[in-house]
Write an enzyme that holds these catalytic residues in place. Structure first.
Site, PDB file in Angstrom:
ATOM      1  CB  SER A 104     -24.360  23.270  54.498  1.00 24.24           C
ATOM      2  OG  SER A 104     -25.590  23.058  55.166  1.00 24.24           O
ATOM      3  CG  ASP A 160     -27.641  31.010  56.221  1.00 24.82           C
ATOM      4  OD1 ASP A 160     -28.177  30.279  57.089  1.00 24.82           O
ATOM      5  OD2 ASP A 160     -26.912  30.562  55.318  1.00 24.82           O
ATOM      6  CG  HIS A 198     -26.302  27.063  57.052  1.00 22.31           C
ATOM      7  ND1 HIS A 198     -26.652  27.712  55.883  1.00 22.31           N
ATOM      8  CD2 HIS A 198     -26.253  25.750  56.758  1.00 22.31           C
ATOM      9  CE1 HIS A 198     -26.778  26.817  54.912  1.00 22.31           C
ATOM     10  NE2 HIS A 198     -26.554  25.610  55.411  1.00 22.31           N
TER      11      HIS A 198
END
Ligand SMILES: *[C@@H]1O[C@H](CO)[C@@H](O)[C@H](O)[C@H]1NC(C)=O
Ligand SMILES: *[C@@H]1O[C@H](CO)[C@@H](O)[C@H](O)[C@H]1NC(C)=O
Ligand SMILES: *[C@@H]1O[C@H](CO)[C@@H](O)[C@H](O)[C@H]1NC(C)=O
Ligand SMILES: *[C@@H]1O[C@H](CO)[C@@H](O)[C@H](O)[C@H]1NC(C)=O
Length: 362
Positions: A29, A331, A334
């Site tokens: 991610s 968040d 990340h």
């Protein structure tokens, strides 16, 4: 090589004579630009809606951030288009692979899914491990290259990671201890090294392999492993043992890359020090514009680090901060575009890449 730092542009970095014509990226991610979302994002549907993407794209793109990722800033620096997600190229959504392809997949692990299933770790977001991504690359290779050693790759930058962070995340989040997880490190490093050498065998000559971030400074770890013992924290408020674990992984990876350089002296294998780049802003948040701090997430559902597992960013009960650019954590897991921009700059200005990403850094 001339480097123009344009502070008025959001990216701020454009090289006047780019040395790469394409970028091929593998990872999770931290660098997924849409594959996970295109696959349905079942494990993490909020990635398909605001506030993800709010800062730069003004809509959700599948990037796990408010805006651009490290790979996007690297693409900008070399005046290349953002690397299109493999699934968009494969589904022929008008995306060309002329300037590279991004195989990264949110939730991906360096090790194959079987490794985790055998150990009863069954919370994987995806089975699209580094090997799976490598096989996607092999499938595409015949479309990209007509010749066996593929001249096209000589002017391509291959990014192998960051990958491996999730291998540890899944195990830690299920209660694995640090001692127990240290035994995983040789496997994870082995998978990264195997993929890197496989790419060299396929014709890659310019490769960058990032290490892990300081997970002990990340809101999710700080929340899940909160301790009443002050000794567990360093003077910046990060969890010492988890940062030491990330450094252990990184040192093993660096040693293995040294050996790989001996095996393939014709290849330029760059280590990207994500840990050091992030620690720079943890040590001096104000200097980097992080007036909101570096430990607390911009988007979340409350708590000391604004990370609440039952109200994560994008879910009911969570809220994004007014100005993400003054936070490094987006968040809880990340980073923000602002933080990724600093990491990219540190790779490009040579302070966090060895040998430097650009042949003659600042
Ligand atoms: C995994 O779980 C199964 C079923 O609960 C159990 O039989 C097995 O011993 C476990 N394996 C490991 C490696 O913990
Ligand atoms: C991963 O593979 C296993 C076994 O084939 C399957 O049961 C599972 O649904 C897959 N997980 C995902 C997220 O695709
Ligand atoms: C890496 O490759 C070697 C040699 O092919 C193999 O024995 C090993 O299992 C691989 N390691 C991982 C983690 O995939
Ligand atoms: C490189 O960029 C990073 C991130 O902005 C910064 O902290 C560092 O001081 C810079 N180093 C040099 C040598 O310019």
């Amino acid at each position: 090589m001339l480097l123009r730092i344009d502070e008025s542009s959001a990216a701020g970095i454009v090289l006047s004579s780019p040395q790469y014509e394409s970028i091929f990226n593998f990872g999770d991610s931290l660098s997924d630009t849409g594959n996970f979302l295109l696959s349905g994002a079942l494990a993490f549907p909020v990635i398909g809606q605001l506030p993800y993407g709010e800062t730069f794209f003004q809509h959700a793109t599948g990037r796990c951030s408010d805006g651009r990722l490290i790979i996007d800033f690297i693409a900008e620096a070399f005046s290349l288009p953002y690397a299109p997600p493999y699934l968009a190229v494969k589904q022929d959504q008008g995306q060309s692979f002329q300037h590279g392809v991004n195989f990264a997949f949110a939730g991906a692990t360096a090790l194959d899914a079987e490794f985790f299933f055998e150990r009863n770790i069954s919370i994987l977001w995806t089975n699209n491990s580094l090997n799976v991504q490598l096989n996607w690359f092999r499938k595409l290779k015949s479309d990209i290259c007509s010749d066996e050693d593929c001249d096209f790759f000589k002017k391509s930058l291959f990014l192998v990671g960051e990958i491996g962070g999730n291998d540890y995340n899944y195990a830690f989040f299920l209660g694995g201890g640090i001692k127990q997880l240290r035994s995983m490190v040789p496997f994870v490093v082995g998978a990264i090294i195997n993929a890197t050498s496989a790419l060299i065998e396929e014709g890659a000559v310019e490769l960058m392999v990032p290490g892990n971030f300081p997970i002990g400074c990340s809101a999710v770890y700080l929340t899940l492993f909160e301790s009443s013992n002050k000794e567990d924290y360093d003077r910046h408020g990060c969890l010492k043992a988890f940062n030491a674990f990330a450094r252990y992984h990184n040192s093993q990876l660096k040693q293995a890359l040294d050996l790989l350089r001996q095996t393939y002296p014709h290849a330029r294998i760059i280590y990207a020090d994500y840990y050091g780049a992030a620690m720079r802003f943890v040590h001096a948040p104000l200097h980097h514009g992080f007036y909101g701090g570096t430990l607390k997430a911009c988007c979340g559902g409350g708590g000391p680090y604004n990370f609440n597992n039952s109200a994560r960013c994008g879910h009911a009960g969570s809220e994004a901060c007014q100005n993400p650019s003054i936070y490094s954590n987006w968040d809880g897991i990340h980073l923000t575009e602002a933080a990724y921009r600093h990491v990219a700059l540190a790779l490009i200005n040579g302070s966090s890449s060895a040998p430097p990403l650009i042949s003659s850094p600042l």
